[in-house]
Design an enzyme around this catalytic site. Structure first.
Site, PDB file in Angstrom:
ATOM      1  N   GLN A 152      58.379 -20.147 -18.170  1.00 39.38           N
ATOM      2  CA  GLN A 152      58.893 -21.143 -17.230  1.00 39.38           C
ATOM      3  C   GLN A 152      59.353 -22.401 -17.964  1.00 39.38           C
ATOM      4  OE1 GLN A 152      56.079 -21.962 -14.096  1.00 39.38           O
ATOM      5  NE2 GLN A 152      56.959 -20.381 -12.793  1.00 39.38           N
ATOM      6  N   ASP A 183      43.440 -25.456  -6.996  1.00 39.87           N
ATOM      7  CA  ASP A 183      44.469 -26.266  -7.652  1.00 39.87           C
ATOM      8  C   ASP A 183      44.044 -27.723  -7.573  1.00 39.87           C
ATOM      9  OD1 ASP A 183      46.747 -27.554  -8.592  1.00 39.87           O
ATOM     10  OD2 ASP A 183      48.118 -26.130  -7.642  1.00 39.87           O
ATOM     11  N   ARG A 199      45.485 -30.287  -9.323  1.00 43.75           N
ATOM     12  CA  ARG A 199      46.503 -31.182  -9.877  1.00 43.75           C
ATOM     13  C   ARG A 199      46.896 -32.285  -8.900  1.00 43.75           C
ATOM     14  NH1 ARG A 199      50.612 -26.520 -11.686  1.00 43.75           N
ATOM     15  NH2 ARG A 199      49.867 -25.759  -9.665  1.00 43.75           N
TER      16      ARG A 199
END
Length: 423
Positions: A280, A337, A339
């Site tokens: 990516q 997650d 973040r």
């Protein structure tokens, strides 16, 4: 889900001399503290606090105040499991009796918040417990100590608060939990906020990044301008690889191709095939280079979707035993997650980005950035690079985390190569 009030209301109430209720994370203390500004302390406020709390009244202070007043740690090696920085207890030297009454403790609190006070104005030990807040407040430590100092500062007052844990009215041997705290706040017309909301508010309304350096970086995708940033309240460094002019005489900062890439040592550096992070990153650099204008923002501190490298390796160990990437995190007591994109949003704004086409397969990343005032006009998908090692991981991201990963069902382990091809 418990109804919370706005941070703006809490700040206004603190400025007006009222108390507020602040709750922390259920995985931390899972308690609510009654908080007011120390310089606004009155006998009535202190008496109210004593009546509905444990009675162990503390006064969080900014570090420079503690230094000016000679408030040393209560114990040389802090063993508190949450890192609460207790200092030696104090009473005001003048204007008090024994120091324990509501009137006496209010006097001591106001004196601790007085910018002209000096160490000799207090006797030690005493009946009020000063606490040393971390520099940076809740952005450095998500505790009630820091929340009290932040709220006072945001209210335009001295960075000094008064706090104490609210006890349950149903079970006097326990602390009040969230639902009961909402009832308590409503009964007494008090604002109820969370430390998480205060963190989010500060991230949105305060600048907490600093541009440190710029340098030319030639890559196999062409030359980029590397712009380095530090997070003021966190020991984390980030770098933006910038192509072309983002804003200036010939560009208005709109319609910028942007990739916000989370650090992945195993994928980006070691070429791990357990994830698709390395491909990516490479694809994003190639796409921005072809565009001739854009930003690839490399976010440090996002390793393992924010859980850190060692926790990520522990999660890998659980995945080797059969768990998927979500359940592995949860078994470790960590979010799927963790973040936060507030720092990334501030960096993009500092670079001059106003609207962007976001390179991502993760719709949640769009929401995370959009909440900080950046206009995302398009989500541009990245090529999907599936292989025998990461296909289950990618399917979990698609099925359980909502990632837009088209074509995974076409993956055939028996066919050599990777699904997605070269960019």
């Amino acid at each position: 889900m418990t109804r919370l009030d706005s941070v703006e209301r809490a700040v206004a109430d603190i400025a007006a001399g009222k108390a507020v209720v602040v709750i922390d994370d259920e995985d931390r203390e899972n308690e609510g503290d009654l908080i007011f500004a120390a310089e606004k302390a009155t006998p009535e406020l202190v008496a109210f606090m004593v009546r509905y709390t444990s009675g162990y009244l503390c006064v969080p202070l900014a570090g420079d105040i503690c230094d000016r007043l000679g408030l040393l740690p209560m114990y040389a090696v802090n063993q508190d499991k949450h890192g609460t920085a207790y200092t030696v207890t104090v009473d005001a030297k003048k204007g008090v009796g024994t120091g324990i009454s509501a009137m006496d403790r209010a006097t001591t609190m106001r004196l601790l918040a007085d910018p002209d006070a000096v160490a000799d104005d207090f006797t030690k030990p005493g009946h009020v417990v000063p606490l040393r807040a971390k520099d940076g407040g809740v952005l450095r430590r998500p505790g009630h100590t820091e929340a009290a100092v932040d709220l006072a500062r945001l209210a335009g007052l001295q960075p000094a608060g008064a706090i104490c844990e609210i006890v349950s009215q149903k079970d006097e041997g326990a602390m009040a939990q969230t639902d009961e705290l909402r009832i308590f706040a409503d009964e007494h017309d008090l604002a109820l906020i969370s430390i998480a909301d205060l963190i989010e508010w500060r991230r949105k309304h305060e600048k907490h990044i600093a541009r440190v350096a710029e340098a030319r970086i030639p890559t196999r995708h062409g030359e980029f301008r590397a712009v380095g940033y530090t997070s003021i309240y966190e020991d984390v460094e980030h770098v933006a690889l910038v192509k072309g002019e983002i804003s200036g005489p010939h560009s208005d900062g709109h319609d910028v191709l942007v990739r916000v890439h989370s650090e992945c040592l195993t994928g980006d550096v070691f070429g791990s095939r357990r994830c698709d992070c390395g491909p990516q990153l490479d694809a994003a650099l190639a796409m921005v280079a072809r565009e001739g204008r854009g930003v690839v923002l490399y976010m440090r501190g996002h390793e393992g979707r924010g859980i850190g490298l060692m926790h990520k390796l522990q999660a890998y160990q659980l995945q080797d035993a059969g768990d998927d990437t979500v359940d592995a995190n949860l078994k470790l007591g960590l979010p799927a997650d963790a973040r936060d994109y507030g720092t990334g949003a501030q960096i993009l704004v500092d670079l001059g980005v106003r609207s962007m086409r976001l390179l991502t397969n993760n719709p949640a990343k769009r929401v995370g950035l959009d909440g900080y005032g950046l206009h995302i006009i398009e989500r541009v998908p990245l090529p999907v690079r599936a292989n025998a090692e990461n296909i289950r991981y990618l399917m979990t991201k698609r099925d359980r985390m909502g990632h837009d990963l088209v074509g995974l069902e076409d993956f055939d382990e028996a066919v050599p190569g990777e699904l997605g091809g070269a960019v």
